[in-house]
Design an enzyme around this catalytic site. Structure first.
Site, PDB file in Angstrom:
ATOM      1  N   ASP A  64       0.848  -1.196   0.000  1.00  0.00           N
ATOM      2  CA  ASP A  64       0.000   0.000   0.000  1.00  0.00           C
ATOM      3  C   ASP A  64       0.878   1.237   0.000  1.00  0.00           C
ATOM      4  O   ASP A  64       2.000   1.225   0.542  1.00  0.00           O
ATOM      5  CB  ASP A  64      -0.917   0.016   1.229  1.00  0.00           C
ATOM      6  N   GLU A 111       0.761   5.754   0.309  1.00  0.00           N
ATOM      7  CA  GLU A 111       0.054   7.010   0.535  1.00  0.00           C
ATOM      8  C   GLU A 111       0.763   8.074  -0.297  1.00  0.00           C
ATOM      9  O   GLU A 111       1.979   7.992  -0.524  1.00  0.00           O
ATOM     10  CB  GLU A 111       0.038   7.395   2.010  1.00  0.00           C
ATOM     11  N   HIS A 167      -4.455  10.915   5.187  1.00  0.00           N
ATOM     12  CA  HIS A 167      -3.369  10.285   5.964  1.00  0.00           C
ATOM     13  C   HIS A 167      -2.793  11.149   7.084  1.00  0.00           C
ATOM     14  O   HIS A 167      -2.169  10.629   8.007  1.00  0.00           O
ATOM     15  CB  HIS A 167      -2.245   9.805   5.048  1.00  0.00           C
ATOM     16  N   HIS A 222      -5.657   6.741   7.013  1.00  0.00           N
ATOM     17  CA  HIS A 222      -5.112   5.754   6.080  1.00  0.00           C
ATOM     18  C   HIS A 222      -3.591   5.747   6.209  1.00  0.00           C
ATOM     19  O   HIS A 222      -2.917   6.670   5.767  1.00  0.00           O
ATOM     20  CB  HIS A 222      -5.491   6.103   4.639  1.00  0.00           C
ATOM     21  N   ASP A 235      -3.153  -0.436   6.722  1.00  0.00           N
ATOM     22  CA  ASP A 235      -3.956  -0.857   5.571  1.00  0.00           C
ATOM     23  C   ASP A 235      -3.472  -2.198   5.019  1.00  0.00           C
ATOM     24  O   ASP A 235      -4.275  -3.019   4.578  1.00  0.00           O
ATOM     25  CB  ASP A 235      -3.911   0.214   4.484  1.00  0.00           C
TER      26      ASP A 235
END
Length: 220
Positions: free
Chosen positions: A7, A9, A57, A149, A154
């Site tokens: 994942d 960001e 985030h 997030h 995640d």
């Protein structure tokens, strides 16, 4: 089989608008069981974070300006994912940003085999919400830590969702039984029998005598 749940960001949605990665998280799975191997880093995107991304985030420009640039972690990252299948929710988004970072450095695009859990979920639950939060709710996975997030949180949630999307029970580690289980050849057909004990002649005679003396006649 080893896989990497991945994942990222970012500073915003589109690489065409110059947005960059601010965080990468990876968790290694071995036959769907998380190993202790993880890769995680915050990154200096060399630009400001958009307001919408900050709401997602919560990483400030000040915090990110003190982190490493992608060029300093790229080799370690590529070595971590080398030869392994990548499991990503909405893979198009993450890969577009990762490959943009690779392009900036003059490196080749990521060539790993990809499993997009968004596609798996869309095929399995057409017309339903298939966000990570919605899938956690569907599979009763605790996502209470996901107030923002963040990549590793995640990844942890996605690993659990992935197992359920494959219709597998969430794997558990049974260390005490591992040695015994490793000795079992699953290709052998094992048959189990109960021992049959036959009555002796005297026991049969006693049984007949008991039936004659003690059982009432059936008048019907």
């Amino acid at each position: 089989m080893k896989e990497i749940v991945l994942d990222t960001e970012t500073t915003g949605l589109s690489t065409k608008e110059g947005h960059r990665i601010v965080e990468i998280g990876c968790i290694e799975l071995d036959n769907l069981i998380p190993t202790k191997k993880k890769f995680h880093c915050y990154l200096n995107p060399e630009r400001k974070v958009s307001e919408k991304a900050f709401e997602v985030h919560g990483y400030t420009d000040e915090f990110l300006s003190k982190q490493k640039k992608f060029i300093l972690i790229v080799d370690e990252f590529l070595n971590f994912i080398k030869g392994k299948k990548l499991v990503i929710h909405n893979a198009e988004f993450d890969l577009s940003h990762l490959n943009n970072e690779m392009k900036i450095l003059g490196k080749e695009k990521i060539q790993n085999e990809i499993v997009d859990t968004l596609v798996l979920a869309r095929n399995k639950f057409p017309g339903s919400s298939i966000s990570l939060d919605a899938l956690c709710k569907r599979y009763r996975i605790d996502n209470s830590k996901r107030s923002k997030h963040t990549a590793l949180i995640d990844c942890d949630l996605l690993a659990k969702v992935y197992v359920n999307l494959l219709d597998q029970k969430e794997p558990t580690l049974e260390f005490q039984n591992n040695d015994k289980q490793n000795l079992v050849n699953l290709n052998e057909k094992v048959l189990y029998f109960k021992k049959v004990i036959h009555p002796t002649d005297s026991e049969i005679a006693e049984h007949k005598k008991y039936l004659k003396q003690n059982l009432k006649k059936n008048n019907f």
